[in-house]
Design an enzyme around this catalytic site. Structure first.
Site, mmCIF file in Angstrom:
data_model
loop_
_atom_site.group_PDB
_atom_site.id
_atom_site.type_symbol
_atom_site.label_atom_id
_atom_site.label_comp_id
_atom_site.label_asym_id
_atom_site.label_seq_id
_atom_site.Cartn_x
_atom_site.Cartn_y
_atom_site.Cartn_z
ATOM 1 C CB CYS A 86 -0.975 -0.051 1.166
ATOM 2 S SG CYS A 86 -2.395 1.019 0.942
ATOM 3 C CG HIS A 196 -3.612 -3.660 3.267
ATOM 4 N ND1 HIS A 196 -2.508 -3.086 3.851
ATOM 5 C CD2 HIS A 196 -4.298 -2.638 2.694
ATOM 6 C CE1 HIS A 196 -2.534 -1.776 3.660
ATOM 7 N NE2 HIS A 196 -3.600 -1.472 2.954
ATOM 8 C CD GLU A 198 -0.858 -5.755 5.578
ATOM 9 O OE1 GLU A 198 -0.769 -6.363 4.498
ATOM 10 O OE2 GLU A 198 -0.998 -4.516 5.650
#
Lengths: 222, 80
Positions: A86, A196, A198
């Site tokens: 990002c 994302h 994660e």
């Protein structure tokens, strides 16, 4: 496999990234503040998401010129793996570690939703835990993720298998050219992506499609 | 010495913000607007440089920070 997370003022996804690396790698990453003189000896450097320096001037532009990025550049040149997610992707682009530009989403809106990603290359350290052609779920949250590059750069990226993730099934959230969600450098040791992974690593997240990326990077079973 | 740097999007680079502004002008009743491209203006105050040295330094500033030359062009004006 040792990892470090670089933190700039204004990032807000650093704790998510540290949690993912710790849970999947079994060891907490080193945390490097942007004013630190150097980066510890690690195999993986991660730049997480957020709004470094308020994203003034252009997203990632100020962070990309901070002295710690010279260290990231040196390590990348020595083959250390570098992951930017990002704002981290925007910083890597502004720092010249990845080609092209990330522009305002064509909708002009901040998009925060789940997209589908098609895995279009697996011959690299980042996406080798997936199958080519696999469709995975992944959250996105950004205002400036609209990838752009000139025709020559695009031809090089596509021809060399440097686009491992592409928005799939009509879920392109930002107008990115060729539905590009993430790109590799020529040596394939630097990877930047807008989504994302994660934030989708365990049941509590509603899925774990992002887990294989970190497992592969950290040499752990998914 | 004062200088002005104007940063604009290169031709062919999509400008969704410019398009939104164009749409808004049309909805306000301004007819005949055939295109809007949005850019940035930087006004700088420089000390201790002659015009030529200032121009050289401003070019470096544009290349290194003020413009993203992948997608943007820049123009430098020395004002006074």
């Amino acid at each position: 496999m040792k990892a470090a997370v670089i933190v700039f003022p204004g990032l807000n996804r650093d704790r998510d990234m540290i949690a993912a690396l710790t849970k999947i790698g079994g060891v907490a990453p080193a945390i490097v503040w942007h004013q630190d003189a150097d980066i510890p000896d690690v195999d993986l450097i991660v730049i997480p998401g957020g709004f470094s320096y308020g994203d003034y001037l252009r997203c990632g532009a100020i962070a990309a010129r901070s002295p710690i990025m010279d260290k990231v550049r040196e390590r990348a040149a020595r083959g250390v793996k570098v992951l930017g997610v990002c704002n981290g992707f925007q910083i890597l682009i502004e720092a010249g570690l990845l080609p092209g530009a990330l522009m305002r989403n064509t909708s002009l809106k901040f998009v925060c939703r789940e997209v589908k990603l098609e895995v279009t290359a697996t011959d690299n350290a980042f996406t080798r835990g997936y199958q080519k052609g696999q469709i995975i779920r992944c959250p996105v949250a950004h205002h400036d993720g609209n990838y752009f590059a000139d025709a020559e750069t695009l031809a090089r990226l596509e021809g060399d298998g440097r686009v491992p993730f592409r928005y799939a099934e009509g879920t392109n959230p930002n107008g990115s050219i060729h539905d590009i969600a993430g790109i590799l450098n020529a040596e394939k040791n630097v990877f930047g992506l807008m989504p994302h992974p994660e934030n989708l690593i365990e049941a509590a997240h509603g899925g774990d499609d992002g887990r294989a990326l970190f497992a592969a990077l950290l040499d752990r079973a998914a | 010495m004062k200088a002005r740097v104007t940063v604009t999007l290169k031709a062919g680079v999509l400008d969704p913000q410019g398009q939104a502004i164009e749409g808004s002008l049309a909805s306000l009743g301004f007819a005949g607007v055939k295109g809007v491209r949005q850019g940035k203006v930087f006004d700088l105050v420089l000390d201790g440089l002659d015009a030529e040295a200032a121009k050289a330094q401003l070019t470096q500033m544009c290349e290194k920070l003020l413009a993203n030359t992948v997608i943007e062009n820049y123009a430098i004006e020395i004002l006074a």
